[in-house]
Design a protein around this motif. Structure first.
Motif, mmCIF file in Angstrom:
data_model
loop_
_atom_site.group_PDB
_atom_site.id
_atom_site.type_symbol
_atom_site.label_atom_id
_atom_site.label_comp_id
_atom_site.label_asym_id
_atom_site.label_seq_id
_atom_site.Cartn_x
_atom_site.Cartn_y
_atom_site.Cartn_z
ATOM 1 N N GLN A 1 0.860 -1.183 0.000
ATOM 2 C CA GLN A 1 0.000 0.000 0.000
ATOM 3 C C GLN A 1 0.897 1.234 0.000
ATOM 4 O OE1 GLN A 1 -2.611 0.445 3.401
ATOM 5 N NE2 GLN A 1 -3.603 2.273 2.579
ATOM 6 N N ALA A 2 0.788 2.038 -1.046
ATOM 7 C CA ALA A 2 1.601 3.248 -1.159
ATOM 8 C C ALA A 2 0.877 4.408 -0.470
ATOM 9 C CB ALA A 2 1.864 3.583 -2.622
ATOM 10 N N LEU A 3 1.535 4.999 0.512
ATOM 11 C CA LEU A 3 0.973 6.126 1.253
ATOM 12 C C LEU A 3 1.713 7.394 0.832
ATOM 13 C CD1 LEU A 3 0.820 4.470 4.818
ATOM 14 C CD2 LEU A 3 -0.854 4.351 2.950
ATOM 15 N N THR A 4 1.058 8.206 -0.003
ATOM 16 C CA THR A 4 1.687 9.405 -0.567
ATOM 17 C C THR A 4 1.079 10.657 0.041
ATOM 18 O OG1 THR A 4 2.088 8.259 -2.661
ATOM 19 C CG2 THR A 4 2.190 10.657 -2.688
ATOM 20 N N LEU A 5 1.913 11.502 0.594
ATOM 21 C CA LEU A 5 1.446 12.741 1.209
ATOM 22 C C LEU A 5 0.800 13.654 0.167
ATOM 23 C CD1 LEU A 5 4.590 13.482 3.398
ATOM 24 C CD2 LEU A 5 2.370 12.724 4.241
ATOM 25 N N SER A 6 -0.342 14.231 0.525
ATOM 26 C CA SER A 6 -1.049 15.086 -0.429
ATOM 27 C C SER A 6 -1.427 16.454 0.148
ATOM 28 C CB SER A 6 -2.333 14.387 -0.907
ATOM 29 O OG SER A 6 -3.239 14.209 0.172
ATOM 30 N N ARG A 7 -1.263 16.641 1.438
ATOM 31 C CA ARG A 7 -1.695 17.896 2.070
ATOM 32 C C ARG A 7 -0.492 18.773 2.373
ATOM 33 N NH1 ARG A 7 -6.950 18.981 1.754
ATOM 34 N NH2 ARG A 7 -6.977 19.982 3.791
ATOM 35 N N ASP A 8 -0.288 19.792 1.552
ATOM 36 C CA ASP A 8 0.786 20.774 1.749
ATOM 37 C C ASP A 8 0.115 22.133 1.869
ATOM 38 O OD1 ASP A 8 3.092 22.256 1.800
ATOM 39 O OD2 ASP A 8 4.041 21.225 0.113
ATOM 40 N N ARG A 9 -0.166 22.569 3.091
ATOM 41 C CA ARG A 9 -1.014 23.726 3.353
ATOM 42 C C ARG A 9 -0.176 24.900 3.876
ATOM 43 N NH1 ARG A 9 -5.795 23.754 1.457
ATOM 44 N NH2 ARG A 9 -6.997 24.198 3.355
ATOM 45 N N SER A 10 -0.606 26.115 3.544
ATOM 46 C CA SER A 10 0.189 27.266 3.951
ATOM 47 C C SER A 10 -0.662 28.528 4.003
ATOM 48 C CB SER A 10 1.352 27.476 2.972
ATOM 49 O OG SER A 10 0.861 27.768 1.676
ATOM 50 N N SER A 11 -0.108 29.534 4.663
ATOM 51 C CA SER A 11 -0.716 30.869 4.675
ATOM 52 C C SER A 11 0.366 31.879 5.019
ATOM 53 C CB SER A 11 -1.861 30.962 5.692
ATOM 54 O OG SER A 11 -1.348 30.886 7.008
ATOM 55 N N SER A 12 0.145 33.125 4.630
ATOM 56 C CA SER A 12 1.078 34.205 4.938
ATOM 57 C C SER A 12 0.273 35.439 5.330
ATOM 58 C CB SER A 12 1.969 34.511 3.725
ATOM 59 O OG SER A 12 2.955 35.470 4.058
ATOM 60 N N THR A 13 0.594 36.002 6.491
ATOM 61 C CA THR A 13 -0.158 37.138 7.024
ATOM 62 C C THR A 13 0.811 38.222 7.486
ATOM 63 O OG1 THR A 13 -1.912 35.658 7.784
ATOM 64 C CG2 THR A 13 -1.850 37.860 8.750
ATOM 65 N N VAL A 14 0.456 39.458 7.225
ATOM 66 C CA VAL A 14 1.262 40.597 7.659
ATOM 67 C C VAL A 14 0.507 41.377 8.726
ATOM 68 C CG1 VAL A 14 2.180 42.846 6.985
ATOM 69 C CG2 VAL A 14 2.601 40.855 5.546
ATOM 70 N N ILE A 15 1.183 41.641 9.828
ATOM 71 C CA ILE A 15 0.656 42.544 10.851
ATOM 72 C C ILE A 15 1.355 43.889 10.649
ATOM 73 C CG2 ILE A 15 0.408 42.983 13.314
ATOM 74 C CD1 ILE A 15 0.539 39.989 13.802
ATOM 75 N N ASP A 16 0.661 44.810 10.025
ATOM 76 C CA ASP A 16 1.245 46.123 9.749
ATOM 77 C C ASP A 16 1.582 46.824 11.062
ATOM 78 O OD1 ASP A 16 1.626 48.408 7.639
ATOM 79 O OD2 ASP A 16 0.528 49.287 9.329
ATOM 80 N N LYS A 17 2.761 47.392 11.118
ATOM 81 C CA LYS A 17 3.245 47.991 12.363
ATOM 82 C C LYS A 17 2.328 49.111 12.852
ATOM 83 C CE LYS A 17 7.605 48.213 12.619
ATOM 84 N NZ LYS A 17 9.038 48.569 12.406
ATOM 85 N N ARG A 18 1.907 49.973 11.941
ATOM 86 C CA ARG A 18 1.068 51.102 12.351
ATOM 87 C C ARG A 18 -0.349 50.637 12.687
ATOM 88 N NH1 ARG A 18 0.816 54.982 15.518
ATOM 89 N NH2 ARG A 18 -0.447 56.774 14.889
#
Length: 278
Positions: free
Chosen positions: A72-89
């Motif tokens: 049984q071949a178990l292949t990873l499929s979930r590569d999840r990401s996010s990018s958020t900026v907290i503006d200084k001002r």
């Protein structure tokens, strides 16, 4: 004359409700994806017994069969990401309530953990629908009359398939749990008090009970029984980085990357059973 009323914003953040990781009891870490995307899991085939022949000069033990394997071949499929900026001002003008470390912790508990829990339960639900136990996925509403009986039926199916009695886990909606409490069953309250911090409310017939939000469960499913040997759910990368004043940004950039998956082993698929409401 118009009145300009004073306004004040509190520095105390009104946090949302959240749930801790609820599905960790249902997974194992028997396999290692370190440095690879696919892990091939072997199972070794067996040979059925026949009747020994007391006569003849060959094949008294029966026809010779080569030992074989299944992969049984178990292949990873979930590569999840996010990018958020907290503006200084923006943060300064919000009484600094968007502190990066606390923001990241909030994102993990309110976004990452619920997604992983939901994905794992979906994998279990799929396995329950394809492992030959379709007759046990009883279509129909759960009531206080049948809740306990349905639970017993699913649990018995695991026993009939030789699933270890220890460490079984039942994931159910709050509504199912409410109806179960109205049925004739005994909840192990002592165990419940000892393990409640892990999401376990107690045991029914030796099975740990974990109540999950209905939104976590597969469609029309209110009960899933399983054993941790059945599902592998690797978290091969949990990368959480904060960058202060990166190029092009005045503030803090928070990058998240999570690589994970959930697989039900074909040799253990009989250890999963579910009840559907429709």
């Amino acid at each position: 004359m118009a009145q300009n009323l004073a306004q004040k914003y509190s520095t105390k953040v009104a946090e949302r409700f959240y749930a801790k990781n609820l599905t960790e009891l249902a997974v194992n870490t028997d396999y290692d994806w370190d440095g690879v995307t696919t892990v091939n899991v072997y199972s070794v085939n067996t040979t059925p017994l026949g009747t020994y022949s007391r006569t003849g000069t060959t094949n008294r033990f029966g026809t010779i069969v080569d030992a074989g394997t299944t992969v049984q071949a178990l292949t990873l499929s979930r590569d999840r990401s996010s990018s958020t900026v907290i503006d200084k001002r923006n943060n300064q003008e919000s009484s600094n309530v968007m502190e990066a470390g606390k923001w990241l912790a909030r994102e993990i508990r309110e976004v990452v953990i619920p997604e992983v829990d939901t994905y794992r339960l979906a994998a279990l639900g799929t396995a329950a629908g394809t492992n030959g136990k379709a007759a046990l996925i009883t279509p129909g509403a759960t009531t206080s009359t049948n809740a306990y009986q349905n639970f017993l039926t699913l649990n018995a199916s695991l026993t009939d398939d030789l699933v270890d009695n220890g460490s079984r886990v039942a994931f159910m909606t709050q509504n199912y749990y409410n109806l179960l409490k109205q049925s004739n069953f005994i909840l192990s309250s002592e165990d419940g008090m000892q393990t409640r911090h892990n999401g376990v409310l107690g045991q029914v017939d030796g099975v740990k009970v974990v109540v999950v939000p209905s939104t976590y469960m597969p469609a029309n499913t209110d009960l899933i029984l399983t054993h941790p040997s059945a599902m592998v759910s690797p978290m091969v990368l949990t990368d959480y980085n904060t960058h202060v004043d990166p190029p092009g940004v005045s503030g803090t950039q928070i990058d998240i990357r999570v690589v994970y998956d959930a697989f039900v082993l074909t040799t253990k698929i009989k250890a999963v059973a579910a009840h559907k409401t429709a």
